[in-house]
Write a protein that holds these residues in place. Structure first.
Motif, short mmCIF file in Angstrom:
data_model
loop_
_atom_site.label_atom_id
_atom_site.label_comp_id
_atom_site.label_asym_id
_atom_site.label_seq_id
_atom_site.Cartn_x
_atom_site.Cartn_y
_atom_site.Cartn_z
N UNK A 1 2.37 7.36 -3.17
CA UNK A 1 3.04 6.35 -2.36
C UNK A 1 2.61 4.95 -2.80
N UNK A 2 1.32 4.77 -3.02
CA UNK A 2 0.82 3.47 -3.46
C UNK A 2 1.45 3.06 -4.79
N UNK A 3 1.60 4.03 -5.69
CA UNK A 3 2.18 3.74 -7.00
C UNK A 3 3.65 3.30 -6.88
N UNK A 4 4.39 3.96 -6.01
CA UNK A 4 5.80 3.61 -5.81
C UNK A 4 5.90 2.22 -5.18
N UNK A 5 5.06 1.97 -4.17
CA UNK A 5 5.07 0.67 -3.53
C UNK A 5 4.75 -0.45 -4.52
N UNK A 6 3.78 -0.20 -5.39
CA UNK A 6 3.39 -1.20 -6.37
C UNK A 6 4.52 -1.47 -7.35
#
Length: 415
Positions: free
Chosen positions: A7-12
């Motif tokens: 999720x963090x990777x997609x948000x970034x």
């Protein structure tokens, strides 16, 4: 298995302007932490609009008829042909309402109505040319693909011919009216007599090809699934990709009259449950709305503007949306009958709307239809002083209101 790292990777990636897939958007919508989701969306807003400006517009929605053959289950406004409560306004009444709008500083009118069985392209040519002749300073941001298909059918002409003729008559911009939910299952449940979502988008693309840009909308809270909400976004983004491929590049702010092309903004709003066949059985929560807003800002890497609908969600949620990627609070609508008839009771005045923007640590600015800044209120000393600029309840929903009733503006006591 999905991890927080995923999720963090997609948000970034989304925050940095990278494209996210529909599956990734669904994951963010259903599982991303709210604050992280909002922060990423706000990062996108700052990249599109680095000055921190949030815009509004002054306009009036003028309904020329409530007679309609489509019978959408969520609509409280329409009346079937020959119904005793059906009505149509003549040109004199429409121009009177335009004159009131101009007096109060409106720069845009939205002429909207039902699918009247007798109104073909000729009617709309007369309507638009009449308004333009009397008030050339007003932008006509009106109708939607459903009305275009209806008028073409009544007049037995092609969609392309209908678009060309109403553009020549004075139509400046097409509203996102009639989108509701574009995926097939919820759309058939809501409006079984309407065109498919794919056909709605085809008409929008045809208008874009003729140089008429538009807005895109979404009505959420009628029982659609989270997957269907994201599919709605995907369908719009694909059509915007087509506009970009034709050389229409979305920009943050254009000069008035510049061709942005395609969809210049996305405007989700929430279903209102009164006086219609759906009643109160399905509605979206404020949290669902805010999460959808943030995901939309991340997903639409090709749409410049995102508008919050305080009319349907309330001013508190509208202001919160400014921290979830929104850069526009829409309009002080001097008249609005369709959504109000279904129960929308939120109202505001110009000073309050500006205060909502400023207290969210943004800079308020009045815009035109194409998002060019007409007046930037950098300090309270720059604020407009006209106390008459007030949004109101539906004239039809008000006691004594309705067709043929002359109610002088403002229609509500702002105190």
């Amino acid at each position: 298995m999905t991890t927080n790292g995923d999720i963090d990777s997609i948000l970034q990636r989304g925050a940095e302007g990278g494209r996210i897939t529909p599956d990734e958007a669904l994951l963010l919508y259903t599982q991303a932490p709210l604050h992280a989701l909002g922060e990423a969306a706000d990062t996108v807003r700052r990249r599109w609009h680095p000055e921190g400006i949030v815009t509004y517009i002054i306009d009036r929605n003028i309904n020329y008829t409530n007679v309609c053959v489509t019978a959408c289950r969520f609509c409280a406004f329409y009346r079937a042909p020959k119904h005793h409560e059906g009505w149509s306004h003549g040109m004199d009444e429409i121009l009177r309402r335009c004159a009131e709008a101009v007096e109060l500083g409106a720069t845009q009118v939205m002429l909207q109505g039902g699918h009247h069985p007798e109104y073909g392209v000729e009617y709309y040519e007369s309507l638009f040319s009449g308004v333009k002749a009397a008030f050339p300073q007003l932008v006509i941001h009106s109708i939607g693909p459903s009305e275009i298909m209806h008028m073409a059918k009544v007049s037995d002409v092609s969609i392309d011919e209908a678009i060309a003729r109403i553009k020549a008559a004075g139509l400046d911009s097409i509203a996102g009216a009639g989108a509701e939910m574009l995926p097939a299952r919820p759309r058939k449940a809501l409006a079984p007599l309407k065109e498919s979502g794919e056909r709605w988008l085809e008409v929008m693309a045809a208008a874009h090809a003729q140089g008429i840009d538009s807005t895109a909308t979404m009505m959420m809270g009628t029982g659609e699934t989270a997957t269907e909400r994201i599919e709605h976004l995907r369908m719009i983004r694909d059509v915007q990709d087509l506009a970009v491929s034709r050389g229409f590049v979305p920009v943050a702010v254009s000069e008035k009259g510049a061709a942005i092309g395609g969809f210049r903004s996305f405007i989700p709003w929430t279903y209102q449950p009164e006086n219609n066949h759906l009643k109160g059985r399905t509605q979206a929560t404020s949290l669902e709305y805010l999460r959808l807003i943030a995901v939309a800002r991340l997903f639409f890497d090709n749409v410049a503007h995102l508008q919050a609908s305080w009319l349907t969600t309330g001013k508190d949620v509208g202001q919160l949306a400014l921290h979830m990627g929104v850069d526009d609070l829409g309009s002080i609508m001097l008249e609005e009958n369709v959504i109000s008839s279904a129960g929308a009771r939120h109202r505001s005045n110009l000073h309050e709307l500006i205060s909502m923007i400023r207290t969210a640590d943004r800079i308020p600015a009045q815009r035109d239809t194409w998002y060019a800044h007409l007046a930037v209120h950098r300090t309270p000393a720059d604020d407009p002083t006209d106390e008459r600029v007030v949004s109101h309840f539906s004239s039809i929903a008000l006691p004594g209101g309705g067709a043929g009733t002359r109610i002088n503006l403002p229609l509500v006591d702002v105190n």
